[in-house]
Design a protein around this motif. Structure first.
Motif: not given
Length: 58
Positions: A51-52, A2, A13, A9-10, A48, A5-7, A44-45
């Motif tokens: 994912l959240k 998690y 972005i 995507y950020n 995220i 992936k979050m990193q 991309k948002h």
């Protein structure tokens, strides 16, 4: 996973945001390329948010 992936995507972005800003500065806010970057940012948002959401229900 998690967090990775979050990193990613950020980071994507931030790159898209910089490209969109540069393009808007050179070509103007109404240029199709600026709109394309904006749409990619929205995607991309949304990734995220999905994912959240998935992480929250697990």
């Amino acid at each position: 996973m998690y967090g990775e992936k979050m990193q990613r995507y950020n980071e994507e972005i931030e790159i898209l945001r910089a490209k969109m800003t540069q393009t808007a500065t050179v070509l103007g806010l109404n240029h199709p390329d600026v709109l394309a970057y904006s749409q990619k940012l929205d995607e991309k948002h949304n990734m995220i948010l999905q994912l959240k959401y998935r992480e929250a229900i697990i």
